[in-house]
Design a protein around this motif. Structure first.
Motif, PDB file in Angstrom:
ATOM      1  N   LEU A 132       8.725   7.157   8.404  1.00 15.77           N
ATOM      2  CA  LEU A 132       7.739   6.537   7.524  1.00 15.77           C
ATOM      3  C   LEU A 132       6.432   6.362   8.283  1.00 15.77           C
ATOM      4  CD1 LEU A 132       7.122   3.217   8.168  1.00 15.77           C
ATOM      5  CD2 LEU A 132       9.514   3.091   7.505  1.00 15.77           C
ATOM      6  N   THR A 133       5.333   6.496   7.562  1.00 14.05           N
ATOM      7  CA  THR A 133       4.009   6.228   8.112  1.00 14.05           C
ATOM      8  C   THR A 133       3.498   4.944   7.490  1.00 14.05           C
ATOM      9  OG1 THR A 133       3.553   8.585   8.413  1.00 14.05           O
ATOM     10  CG2 THR A 133       1.665   7.092   8.405  1.00 14.05           C
ATOM     11  N   SER A 134       3.259   3.948   8.335  1.00 14.43           N
ATOM     12  CA  SER A 134       2.914   2.617   7.851  1.00 14.43           C
ATOM     13  C   SER A 134       1.521   2.571   7.238  1.00 14.43           C
ATOM     14  CB  SER A 134       2.972   1.618   9.017  1.00 14.43           C
ATOM     15  OG  SER A 134       1.836   1.758   9.858  1.00 14.43           O
ATOM     16  N   VAL A 135       1.242   1.469   6.583  1.00 15.29           N
ATOM     17  CA  VAL A 135      -0.138   1.155   6.215  1.00 15.29           C
ATOM     18  C   VAL A 135      -0.886   0.834   7.510  1.00 15.29           C
ATOM     19  CG1 VAL A 135       0.584   0.265   3.979  1.00 15.29           C
ATOM     20  CG2 VAL A 135       0.365  -1.311   5.904  1.00 15.29           C
ATOM     21  N   PRO A 136      -2.222   0.778   7.488  1.00 19.14           N
ATOM     22  CA  PRO A 136      -2.956   0.445   8.715  1.00 19.14           C
ATOM     23  C   PRO A 136      -2.481  -0.877   9.324  1.00 19.14           C
ATOM     24  CG  PRO A 136      -4.457   1.297   7.076  1.00 19.14           C
ATOM     25  CD  PRO A 136      -3.135   1.128   6.380  1.00 19.14           C
ATOM     26  N   THR A 137      -2.293  -0.863  10.633  1.00 14.71           N
ATOM     27  CA  THR A 137      -1.813  -2.050  11.330  1.00 14.71           C
ATOM     28  C   THR A 137      -2.984  -2.868  11.875  1.00 14.71           C
ATOM     29  OG1 THR A 137      -1.660  -0.871  13.446  1.00 14.71           O
ATOM     30  CG2 THR A 137       0.290  -0.838  12.013  1.00 14.71           C
ATOM     31  N   GLY A 192       0.817  -1.202   0.000  1.00 15.06           N
ATOM     32  CA  GLY A 192       0.000   0.000   0.000  1.00 15.06           C
ATOM     33  C   GLY A 192       0.854   1.257   0.000  1.00 15.06           C
ATOM     34  N   GLU A 193       0.194   2.391   0.125  1.00 11.47           N
ATOM     35  CA  GLU A 193       0.882   3.680   0.093  1.00 11.47           C
ATOM     36  C   GLU A 193       1.591   3.945   1.420  1.00 11.47           C
ATOM     37  OE1 GLU A 193      -1.023   7.425  -1.588  1.00 11.47           O
ATOM     38  OE2 GLU A 193      -0.896   7.930   0.543  1.00 11.47           O
ATOM     39  N   VAL A 194       2.856   4.320   1.329  1.00 10.69           N
ATOM     40  CA  VAL A 194       3.656   4.653   2.501  1.00 10.69           C
ATOM     41  C   VAL A 194       4.233   6.047   2.291  1.00 10.69           C
ATOM     42  CG1 VAL A 194       5.707   4.069   3.867  1.00 10.69           C
ATOM     43  CG2 VAL A 194       4.227   2.248   2.983  1.00 10.69           C
ATOM     44  N   ARG A 195       3.928   6.954   3.201  1.00 10.38           N
ATOM     45  CA  ARG A 195       4.474   8.312   3.129  1.00 10.38           C
ATOM     46  C   ARG A 195       5.703   8.412   4.019  1.00 10.38           C
ATOM     47  NH1 ARG A 195       1.250  12.244   0.762  1.00 10.38           N
ATOM     48  NH2 ARG A 195      -0.702  11.393  -0.067  1.00 10.38           N
ATOM     49  N   VAL A 196       6.682   9.154   3.538  1.00 10.74           N
ATOM     50  CA  VAL A 196       7.935   9.300   4.272  1.00 10.74           C
ATOM     51  C   VAL A 196       8.334  10.769   4.292  1.00 10.74           C
ATOM     52  CG1 VAL A 196      10.297   8.465   4.561  1.00 10.74           C
ATOM     53  CG2 VAL A 196       8.628   7.050   3.333  1.00 10.74           C
ATOM     54  N   ALA A 197       8.693  11.261   5.458  1.00  5.92           N
ATOM     55  CA  ALA A 197       9.222  12.621   5.601  1.00  5.92           C
ATOM     56  C   ALA A 197      10.713  12.520   5.889  1.00  5.92           C
ATOM     57  CB  ALA A 197       8.519  13.352   6.742  1.00  5.92           C
ATOM     58  N   THR A 198      11.506  13.303   5.173  1.00  8.94           N
ATOM     59  CA  THR A 198      12.948  13.296   5.390  1.00  8.94           C
ATOM     60  C   THR A 198      13.416  14.673   5.846  1.00  8.94           C
ATOM     61  OG1 THR A 198      13.379  13.781   3.054  1.00  8.94           O
ATOM     62  CG2 THR A 198      13.370  11.470   3.711  1.00  8.94           C
TER      63      THR A 198
END
Length: 286
Positions: free
Chosen positions: A119-124, A102-108
């Protein structure tokens, strides 16, 4: 020729953390799974991330992850490594990664002169592990007994892109003494669809600090020194089991027993099933 970069994730020094291969332009390999597996095997790290730019959308990429043996739906440390590699090439900022999970957003960003990624995971999700078909055979393969488990942390199968069996050791000594039956654990993990077995120990019941180890025989690796996907799944486990009931940050120390110390920071929000996992990453000199 395909360029492969190597970064170590969840560390500020190349001798620590978990190494990962990163291919920032994998367009020439698109659809050639055999070539990606072969390249990942030559790199020799637990995973290599293969990125392809997502059309004309800036800072959006398709990502596939390969261990030396097979594709993995999601890999946390290779995500952090790839995000830091992109930040060094294009500058820090927000990224969107389209993974098989799925979609994973990452802030650097930059922290103390070292690149940092969240990183923000997919729903757990998380469920109790079955005693007969999951816990007992896992303990046998690990050469542990039921008395080696911490009763305050129930065995679960937790998900954040992949399934991970979570087992908590009652003592740090038990966690440190990891001499498992590789073939037996690999066969069980393949049968149950687990990516790693996430072994944890909580030294202080009043603190959200954990030690962790992650056997990864299905990927052709005895042990992972830092496992971002398992950390995200563990964050979901803590939330689902009520061990964390408010916004909290969890610190996971991994890799110490391998001589590759790593630190993973896991942020949990009660009303959000997604979990954020943060850490540094550094380039490994060629």
């Amino acid at each position: 020729m395909t360029e492969v970069l190597r970064y170590s994730a969840f560390t500020t020094h190349p001798s620590g953390g978990n190494p990962a291969g990163v291919v920032l332009d994998a367009g020439a390999l698109a659809g050639d799974d055999a070539a990606m597996v072969a390249l990942a095997a030559r790199v020799g790290d637990s995973e290599t991330a293969f990125l392809t730019a997502h059309g004309t959308t800036p800072r959006r990429y398709r990502v596939r992850y390969f261990s030396p043996r097979a594709e993995v739906a999601f890999c946390g440390h290779a995500t952090v490594a790839a995000a830091v590699a992109l930040a060094e090439r294009d500058g820090p900022g927000e990224l969107v990664l389209d993974t098989a999970a799925g979609e994973v957003r990452v802030a650097t960003s930059t922290d103390g002169g070292v690149r940092y990624a969240t990183l923000t995971s997919v729903p757990t999700r998380s469920r109790p592990a079955d005693e007969a078909t999951e816990v007992a055979p896992a303990l046998a393969a690990l050469r542990w007994s039921g008395d080696d488990l911490d009763p305050a942390l129930a065995p679960h199968v937790a998900f954040a892109g992949n399934d991970h069996l979570v087992l908590a050791a009652a003592t740090r000594a038990r966690l440190a003494d990891l001499a498992y039956d590789y073939g037996a654990l690999e066969e069980l993990m393949r049968r149950r669809g687990w990516t790693t077995v996430h072994l944890v120990h909580r030294p202080d019941p009043d603190r959200l600090d954990f030690h962790a180890r992650d056997p990864f025989p299905v990927g052709g690796v005895v042990e992972d020194p830092a496992t971002g996907a398992a950390a995200a799944a563990f964050g979901g486990y803590l939330r689902a089991t009520g061990l964390v009931g408010e916004a909290a940050r969890v610190r996971i120390r991994q890799g110490e027993d391998m001589g590759r110390p790593s630190e993973l920071l896991v942020d949990i929000t009660p009303d959000d099933t997604r979990v954020r996992v943060s850490g540094h990453a550094v380039r490994i000199p060629a």
